[in-house]
Design an enzyme around this catalytic site. Structure first.
Site, PDB file in Angstrom:
ATOM      1  N   LYS A  79      12.887 -59.110  38.640  1.00  0.00           N
ATOM      2  CA  LYS A  79      13.544 -57.885  38.200  1.00  0.00           C
ATOM      3  C   LYS A  79      14.144 -58.163  36.822  1.00  0.00           C
ATOM      4  CE  LYS A  79      12.959 -55.189  41.801  1.00  0.00           C
ATOM      5  NZ  LYS A  79      12.037 -54.047  41.710  1.00  0.00           N
ATOM      6  N   TYR A 136       0.955 -62.562  43.882  1.00  0.00           N
ATOM      7  CA  TYR A 136       1.531 -62.559  42.539  1.00  0.00           C
ATOM      8  C   TYR A 136       3.046 -62.758  42.629  1.00  0.00           C
ATOM      9  CZ  TYR A 136       2.625 -57.642  43.642  1.00  0.00           C
ATOM     10  OH  TYR A 136       3.084 -56.480  44.236  1.00  0.00           O
TER      11      TYR A 136
END
Length: 249
Positions: free
Chosen positions: A149, A145
């Site tokens: 951030k 995956y």
């Protein structure tokens, strides 16, 4: 401006996800399918030779669900090497029976969040080199995956002081280390290389460990406040024999 974390980079990574055009595969005659499989097996043998020599690494996995049918994950020294691998596959007869589902370009990365200051060149440390140029394991399952951030006004990872980021990464890393022996994790950085900032590839002989690890990390502040996640891809190990079995009509 806040301090940017230093990183070490190793091999470049390509996750090449494909779907199979089953209608075209079934419409082909036996001779054409046999020729396509022969070319595919020759290419897989070439990749396995490179892996055995330690100058790169390749892993093949079938993908469960409708996002793709299989993934070819390659680690190589340069982007040109990855480009050559992709081109070689696209020239095969078998590639004509596949369609591009998704791809991800990145580079194996280690950050200095957890590292202390040292005068020694880290590339002289065999453990560091092994993490930057890893041999992809022949684990039974894979999970991949991409993630970012956050850069929201209220929760902006990149506006936090270095020490605050370091402490959250330390806590995050402790969770990952608690799964040592159960899950092997390879982090690849993709800032400036692809649409997300990192790719996470997990390997395990027990697919439930992916669920347990990712779920536990969801409660860690680094993920709960600052993690954004893309699509998840999960699948089972493929080799030449299993590939032929999957393609058998």
């Amino acid at each position: 401006m806040n301090e940017a974390v230093a990183t070490l980079e190793g091999w470049y990574a390509l996750h090449d996800f494909r779907t199979i055009n089953w209608t075209a595969w079934k419409a082909a005659d036996d001779e054409e399918r046999a020729g396509a499989l022969e070319e595919l097996n020759a290419l897989i043998h070439e990749w396995n030779t490179i892996s055995a020599e330690g100058s790169g690494s390749t892993a093949l996995y079938s993908i469960v669900g409708q996002k793709a049918d299989f993934v070819m994950m390659h680690l190589r020294e340069t982007l040109e090497d990855l480009n050559q691998i992709e081109t070689e596959f696209n020239k095969t007869t078998f590639a004509r029976f596949t369609e591009k589902a998704y791809s991800y370009v990145s580079v194996v990365e280690l950050s200095s969040y957890m590292a202390g200051k040292s005068e020694e060149d880290p590339m002289l440390n065999p453990q560091v080199v092994a993490r930057l140029k890893p041999a992809l394991p022949a684990a039974r399952y894979i999970c991949f995956y991409p993630m970012n951030k956050t850069r929201n006004l209220s929760d902006n990872w990149y506006m936090l002081p270095m020490e605050e980021r370091r402490e959250m990464i330390r806590s995050h890393g402790l969770i990952g280390r608690s799964y040592a022996g159960k899950v092997k994790q390879i982090i690849t950085g993709s800032v400036g290389l692809d649409d997300w900032e990192w790719g996470v590839t997990l390997f395990s002989d027990d697919a439930l460990q992916f669920k347990k690890l990712v779920y536990e990390m969801r409660f860690d502040e680094a993920s709960a406040r600052f993690g954004e996640f893309g699509a998840f891809y999960v699948g089972s190990l493929l080799d030449s024999e299993k590939f032929e079995e999957m393609l058998k009509l």
